[in-house]
Enzyme design. Structure first.
Site, mmCIF file in Angstrom:
data_model
loop_
_atom_site.group_PDB
_atom_site.id
_atom_site.type_symbol
_atom_site.label_atom_id
_atom_site.label_comp_id
_atom_site.label_asym_id
_atom_site.label_seq_id
_atom_site.Cartn_x
_atom_site.Cartn_y
_atom_site.Cartn_z
ATOM 1 C CG HIS A 58 -0.097 0.103 2.502
ATOM 2 N ND1 HIS A 58 0.421 -1.013 3.140
ATOM 3 C CD2 HIS A 58 0.336 1.169 3.222
ATOM 4 C CE1 HIS A 58 1.113 -0.623 4.188
ATOM 5 N NE2 HIS A 58 1.089 0.703 4.270
ATOM 6 C CG HIS A 140 7.580 5.696 2.056
ATOM 7 N ND1 HIS A 140 7.112 6.827 2.675
ATOM 8 C CD2 HIS A 140 7.579 4.720 2.995
ATOM 9 C CE1 HIS A 140 6.849 6.561 3.937
ATOM 10 N NE2 HIS A 140 7.113 5.285 4.159
HETATM 11 P P1 ATP Z 1 5.239 -2.717 12.158
HETATM 12 O O1 ATP Z 1 5.116 -1.344 12.806
HETATM 13 O O2 ATP Z 1 4.624 -3.802 12.973
HETATM 14 O O3 ATP Z 1 6.607 -3.023 11.669
HETATM 15 P P2 ATP Z 1 3.959 -1.456 9.887
HETATM 16 O O4 ATP Z 1 4.927 -0.324 10.047
HETATM 17 O O5 ATP Z 1 3.717 -1.984 8.515
HETATM 18 O O6 ATP Z 1 4.320 -2.679 10.806
HETATM 19 P P3 ATP Z 1 2.088 0.306 11.128
HETATM 20 O O7 ATP Z 1 3.182 0.761 12.061
HETATM 21 O O8 ATP Z 1 0.749 0.056 11.692
HETATM 22 O O9 ATP Z 1 2.524 -1.024 10.403
HETATM 23 O O10 ATP Z 1 2.007 1.364 9.980
HETATM 24 C C1 ATP Z 1 1.001 1.330 8.999
HETATM 25 C C2 ATP Z 1 1.456 2.165 7.801
HETATM 26 O O11 ATP Z 1 1.681 3.513 8.219
HETATM 27 C C3 ATP Z 1 2.778 1.693 7.211
HETATM 28 O O12 ATP Z 1 2.765 1.966 5.821
HETATM 29 C C4 ATP Z 1 3.807 2.572 7.881
HETATM 30 O O13 ATP Z 1 4.953 2.764 7.076
HETATM 31 C C5 ATP Z 1 3.049 3.875 8.035
HETATM 32 N N1 ATP Z 1 3.498 4.599 9.223
HETATM 33 C C6 ATP Z 1 3.652 4.103 10.464
HETATM 34 N N2 ATP Z 1 4.058 5.039 11.324
HETATM 35 C C7 ATP Z 1 4.158 6.187 10.613
HETATM 36 C C8 ATP Z 1 4.509 7.539 10.913
HETATM 37 N N3 ATP Z 1 4.850 7.919 12.138
HETATM 38 N N4 ATP Z 1 4.485 8.442 9.899
HETATM 39 C C9 ATP Z 1 4.147 8.078 8.660
HETATM 40 N N5 ATP Z 1 3.779 6.832 8.298
HETATM 41 C C10 ATP Z 1 3.797 5.902 9.253
#
Ligand code: ATP
Ligand code: MG
Length: 190
Positions: A58, A140
């Protein structure tokens, strides 16, 4: 029924009671999903790490983090009021972030319609009292986690992702790993 109740318990395990982990995103249609999933597998062969499975690929628009469930209807109403144009996203570069060892695909030119969509969502969220990231938006698509080395691929990818809508997505930690589920999606205008 029991399966569903068990699923709900699993969803809640990684977030405070009564909250869900949410983000707004673009979800790829079948063609782009297939191409990006294959690119993740190719990159894994080259760079190591863990490939994002095709069904999880995504593009995050805005990350909300943990939100009280009771606020979901407000988010839905806000999103329903967003007007934006459809656009084609040309996925044509691969980058590596050393600080978090993520390899991601992106675009050399962020479409104006994508910038506007993120800006409108951000303004709406701020007006409703949601905390939003003020950093400049870098579109990204995460493809590898814990990559062992940067990519050296000579040929950049050529993937066209026709974007016709956007989604509110729940991110849940389950026994089989992190799972994203589209809560609701909204169309962009032709
Ligand atoms: P994990 O944190 O378990 O490694 P993940 O990063 O895929 O998994 P989430 O942390 O729930 O899952 O994030 C969901 C989406 O939002 C992902 O695409 C992640 O890159 C993005 N994301 C997470 N934190 C941030 C942030 N602080 N700012 C921008 N995008 C974010
Ligand atoms: Mg994360």
């Amino acid at each position: 029924m029991e399966g569903r109740a068990q699923r709900r318990r699993q969803i809640r395990r990684d977030v405070p009671a009564g909250t869900v982990r949410l983000f707004f995103a673009l979800w790829p249609e079948a063609g782009a999903q297939r191409a990006l999933g294959a690119l993740a597998q190719d990159l894994k062969r080259e760079c190591g790490g863990r490939a994002v499975p095709r069904h999880n690929v995504h593009l995050t628009l805005i990350f909300l983090g943990n939100v009280e469930r009771t606020r979901i209807p407000r988010l839905e109403a806000l999103a329903a009021g967003i007007r934006g144009a459809r656009f084609d996203l040309a996925v044509n570069c691969v980058e590596f972030w050393p600080h978090n060892r993520i390899t991601w695909a992106g675009t050399r030119h962020c479409p104006e319609a994508l910038r506007e969509l993120v800006a409108r969502l951000g303004q709406g969220l701020a007006a409703e009292g949601f905390r939003v990231d003020g950093r400049p938006y870098v579109p990204h698509i995460t493809l590898l986690r814990n990559a062992r080395r940067p990519t050296v691929t000579a040929a950049p990818p050529v993937i066209n992702w026709p974007v016709t809508g956007f989604a509110l997505v729940e991110s849940a930690q389950r026994e089989r790993g992190r799972v994203y589920e589209v809560v609701r999606d909204w169309p962009l205008t032709a």
